[in-house]
Design a protein around this motif. Structure first.
Motif: not given
Length: 317
Positions: A238-267
């Protein structure tokens, strides 16, 4: 007189006995010396390639270590179908002034710069990131910042405000549902700042690609190539590359293991939003994510007071 008879021949031949080597002692010594010399040479090559950065621990060519020149490349995609010409000029000036102040480089792409093979134009952001890494192979970080955002605080630097390992340890949100509010896949609770290669934030909808930072390296290239893979682009997200990224993060530990989610107002602060999202003086960025759904002039209208404030701040530093 009896004579001894010769031994009777048998049809069974004696077992084969290999000849023993009769090499002279001197020749055997020379062969040993040659073998030892060969082993020493191979060991020397191995040690040189390992210590000199020419190979990895598996004997394969090692990844090139970026020198940090420039420290950061700011990537923004300009879309004249969504934004007015005046607004896009403001965005360009905003990026260029900030980059010049800190010795960064800008990579301003247009949606018509790449052949997306029929994929939505929003995928340009991923190709532009990949292209920026090719053009600036020695940068430390690539910061994607959507054209619907302005940089507001010229004093903050990405390599200090966001990316140091100790700083990431403070900022990253661990054991957090990747897609709010109740995704069963959560950010790693044991992730260390030094292992982070992708820094991103969430809004109420999910992962926000309006502003995120990727550390230059082999993992970054793997990540962008995977994200832009034909399978994800051909899938009707539905949201093209955004939902593709969310799919990757949830199904591929290789991606999730290198990703940090930070507070939104930081950037990635928003001009209007919840308390956690809404821009406050001193924040690095202010965004207007919904202005493009109204029309090309709307982003110019909503951003005008922030653009005026940004110019005053930049002139004073």
């Amino acid at each position: 007189m009896h004579f001894a008879l010769p031994p009777r021949k048998t049809s069974r031949p004696p077992p084969y006995l290999p000849r023993t080597s009769h090499l002279p002692g001197l020749r055997r010594t020379r062969l040993k010396l040659i073998a030892l010399g060969g082993l020493f040479f191979l060991a020397l090559i191995y040690l040189i390639t390992r210590s000199g950065g020419g190979s990895s621990r598996h004997g394969l060519p090692a990844a090139r270590v970026p020198k940090g020149n420039p420290p950061v490349v700011i990537v923004t995609v300009l879309d004249s179908t969504k934004f007015s010409g005046t607004y896009l000029q403001t965005v360009k000036q905003n990026r260029l002034q900030y980059a010049e102040k800190h010795g960064y480089q800008t990579f301003l792409a247009k949606i018509t710069d790449y052949d997306l093979e029929g994929s939505p134009f929003s995928w340009t952001m991923v190709v532009a990131m990949r292209d920026a890494l090719t053009k600036f192979p020695d940068c430390h970080y690539v910061w994607f910042l959507d054209a619907s955002s302005l940089i507001m605080n010229p004093k903050l630097k990405i390599e200090e405000h966001v990316m140091p390992s100790a700083r990431l340890e403070e900022l990253m949100r661990k054991d957090l549902p990747v897609v709010p509010p109740d995704s069963i896949i959560k950010t790693f609770s044991h992730l260390r700042g030094q292992d982070v290669d992708l820094v991103i934030s969430q809004d109420k909808e999910g992962l926000s690609t309006s502003s995120f930072v990727v550390r230059n390296g082999e993992w970054a290239r793997f990540f962008l190539e995977t994200w832009f893979g034909p399978l994800y682009r051909s899938y009707n997200f539905q949201k093209a590359e955004v939902h593709a990224l969310e799919h990757m993060v949830q199904w591929h530990p290789t991606i999730l293991s290198r990703m940090a989610v930070i507070d939104q107002r930081t950037i990635n602060s928003y001009a209007k939003g919840t308390t956690a999202e809404e821009y406050k003086d001193g924040d690095l960025v202010v965004g207007f994510p919904e202005c493009v759904t109204v029309g090309p002039q709307e982003c110019e209208t909503r951003s005008k007071p922030f653009a005026q404030a940004w110019k005053r701040v930049f002139e004073s530093v």
